[in-house]
Enzyme design. Structure first.
Site, PDB file in Angstrom:
ATOM      1  NE  ARG A 107       5.066   5.299   2.633  1.00  0.00           N
ATOM      2  CZ  ARG A 107       3.861   5.502   3.148  1.00  0.00           C
ATOM      3  NH1 ARG A 107       3.147   6.542   2.795  1.00  0.00           N
ATOM      4  NH2 ARG A 107       3.364   4.661   4.025  1.00  0.00           N
ATOM      5  CG  HIS A 134       1.739  -0.485   3.456  1.00  0.00           C
ATOM      6  ND1 HIS A 134       2.886  -0.218   4.199  1.00  0.00           N
ATOM      7  CD2 HIS A 134       0.910   0.585   3.667  1.00  0.00           C
ATOM      8  CE1 HIS A 134       2.752   0.940   4.809  1.00  0.00           C
ATOM      9  NE2 HIS A 134       1.571   1.450   4.501  1.00  0.00           N
ATOM     10  CD  GLN A 137      -1.507   0.070   7.625  1.00  0.00           C
ATOM     11  OE1 GLN A 137      -0.980   1.159   7.451  1.00  0.00           O
ATOM     12  NE2 GLN A 137      -2.372  -0.153   8.608  1.00  0.00           N
ATOM     13  CG  ASP A 231      -6.112   1.016   0.781  1.00  0.00           C
ATOM     14  OD1 ASP A 231      -5.947   2.200   1.149  1.00  0.00           O
ATOM     15  OD2 ASP A 231      -5.174   0.309   0.368  1.00  0.00           O
ATOM     16  CB  CYS A 272      -3.964   1.389   5.913  1.00  0.00           C
ATOM     17  SG  CYS A 272      -4.157   2.179   4.297  1.00  0.00           S
ATOM     18  NE  ARG A 300       1.832   1.234   9.879  1.00  0.00           N
ATOM     19  CZ  ARG A 300       2.159   2.003   8.822  1.00  0.00           C
ATOM     20  NH1 ARG A 300       1.279   2.869   8.344  1.00  0.00           N
ATOM     21  NH2 ARG A 300       3.330   1.890   8.213  1.00  0.00           N
TER      22      ARG A 300
HETATM   23  N1   CP Z   1      -1.135   3.865   6.282  1.00  0.00           N
HETATM   24  C1   CP Z   1      -0.042   4.579   5.920  1.00  0.00           C
HETATM   25  O1   CP Z   1       0.961   4.045   5.409  1.00  0.00           O
HETATM   26  O2   CP Z   1      -0.132   5.886   6.253  1.00  0.00           O
HETATM   27  P1   CP Z   1       0.884   7.018   5.763  1.00  0.00           P
HETATM   28  O3   CP Z   1       0.784   7.102   4.268  1.00  0.00           O
HETATM   29  O4   CP Z   1       0.415   8.265   6.460  1.00  0.00           O
HETATM   30  O5   CP Z   1       2.274   6.615   6.185  1.00  0.00           O
END
Ligand code: CP
Length: 324
Positions: A107, A134, A137, A231, A272, A300
Site C-alpha cells: 500500500r 485499489h 477492493q 467514498d 469501501c 476483503r
Molecule cells: N477499504 C480499505 O482499503 O480499508 P483500509 O484503509 O482500512 O485498508
C-alpha cells in the site's frame, strides 16, 4: 489453470474478464470452505510481505488473516520498520523480499512505487492501494455485488453509480464495471471529474464488453441505479485541498436517504470504508436495510484468500465458470 509467467496484480485492467471471473470463482469456493471450517492449506509454508506506507484496517487485517487461514504467514512492514526509501532502494528491497517471501503486497502513496517493486520483484506484487488504483477492493466489491444480484440478473445487467471524488476506488471500479459490461456512472462535480486517461480506458472497455460509461455532475443520474457507491472526498496528500473539496461536494454529493430514495427502493449502498459519516454519506444510509457495507468489508478477506492462492501457485484447478 496454468500461469507460466510472473504476473502482478497492480490493476484489474492487466487481467482479462475471464481471469477476473476465475478469481471470483476461487473466492466463492474459499468463502464456502471458510464457512465449513475446511480451508485447504494452500499458502502453507509461504509468506506475504506487506509494505504499508499508509494506515489500514481492512487491507492489513484481511491479508494477515487470509495468510493465517491458508496456513501461511504475513509480515507487516511499515516505513518505520524497513529501510525502503531511506537506506535501501526500491530495487534492492524488491529483490531481497523476493528471495524470502512468496508474494509482496504494498500500500503506497504513489503508483510508481508499487510499479517499481513489481519491476524488480521475482515474486508477484499485489497493489494494496495507491494514489490511482485499489484493485483488491474492487475484487471484493464485484463479489459482493454478485452475492446481492437481483433475481434473474447478472453482473453485466447492473447499473452502478459512484457518487463523489475521482478516488482510487472510483478508477478501479470504473475499469472493472465497464470491463464486465455494466453501466457505470461517475457522478462528480466538473472540477474533480476523472482524468481523460481513465475515461479512455473505460470507454475502450465498453467497446469490447457492451458496457456504458456516464460522466455527469447531475446527482439525478442515480435514478434507477442498482448500486450507489460513496467514498471519501479527500485522501492522504490532498489535505491542503480539504476546504475546497468539502465545500464543493457537500451537500449536493452526500449520499443521503433522499438520494437513495431517488435511486430506487432496491438500490444497494456500498462504501469501501472507512466512512466519514455525515460527510460523504449519512449514518442512516450506512445503517439502512439496503446497505451492504459490512458484507463488502468481510469480502476483503474472501478476496485476499483468493489472491494469495491465485498468485502463489503456478497451476490451480478452478472449476471454470464464465460470468455474463
Ligand atoms: N477499504 C480499505 O482499503 O480499508 P483500509 O484503509 O482500512 O485498508
Amino acid at each position: 489453470l496454468h500461469k507460466p509467467t510472473l504476473r502482478h496484480f497492480l490493476n484489474t485492467q492487466d487481467f482479462s474478464k475471464q481471469e477476473l471471473c476465475d478469481i471470483l470463482q476461487l473466492m466463492t469456493l474459499l468463502k464456502q470452505a471458510r464457512r465449513d471450517n475446511a480451508v485447504p492449506p494452500l499458502f502453507k509454508n509461504k509468506s506475504v510481505a506487506m509494505i504499508f506506507e499508509q494506515p489500514s484496517t481492512r487491507t492489513r487485517v484481511s491479508f494477515e488473516t487470509a495468510a493465517t487461514i491458508l496456513g501461511g504467514h504475513a509480515l507487516f512492514l511499515s516505513p518505520k520498520d524497513i529501510h525502503l526509501g531511506a537506506k535501501e532502494s526500491l530495487e534492492d528491497t524488491a529483490r531481497v523480499l523476493s528471495r524470502m517471501c512468496d508474494v509482496i503486497m504494498a500500500r503506497v502513496n504513489h503508483h510508481e512505487t508499487v510499479a517499481g517493486l513489481a519491476e524488480h520483484s521475482t515474486v508477484p506484487v499485489i497493489n494494496g492501494l495507491c494514489d490511482w488504483l485499489h484493485p483488491t477492493q474492487i475484487m471484493a466489491d464485484l463479489f459482493t455485488m454478485q452475492e446481492h444480484l437481483p433475481e434473474g440478473k447478472t453482473l453485466s445487467d447492473l447499473t452502478v453509480a459512484f457518487v463523489g471524488d475521482a478516488t482510487n476506488v472510483a478508477s478501479s471500479l470504473m475499469f472493472a464495471c465497464t470491463q464486465f459490461g455494466m453501466t457505470f456512472k461517475h457522478i462528480c462535480p466538473e472540477r474533480f471529474k476523472a482524468p481523460q486517461k481513465w475515461i479512455d480506458i473505460a470507454l475502450n472497455n465498453c467497446e469490447t464488453s457492451g458496457g456504458k460509461l456516464v460522466i455527469t455532475d447531475d446527482t439525478n443520474a442515480v435514478k434507477n441505479c442498482d448500486v450507489v457507491v460513496a467514498d471519501s472526498f479527500y485522501w492522504f496528500g490532498q489535505e491542503d485541498e480539504k476546504d475546497i473539496r468539502l465545500s464543493t461536494f457537500i451537500p449536493d454529493y452526500v449520499v443521503t436517504e433522499e438520494m437513495m430514495h431517488k435511486a430506487g427502493p432496491n438500490a444497494l449502498f456500498m462504501h469501501c470504508l472507512p466512512a466519514n459519516d455525515q460527510r460523504e454519506c449519512t449514518r442512516e444510509v450506512m445503517e439502512s436495510a439496503n446497505s451492504i457495507i459490512f458484507d463488502e468489508a468481510e469480502n476483503r478477506l474472501t478476496a485476499q484468500m483468493a489472491l494469495l492462492v491465485y498468485f502463489s501457485h503456478k497451476d490451480i484447478a478452478i472449476p471454470s465458470q464464465e460470468r455474463k
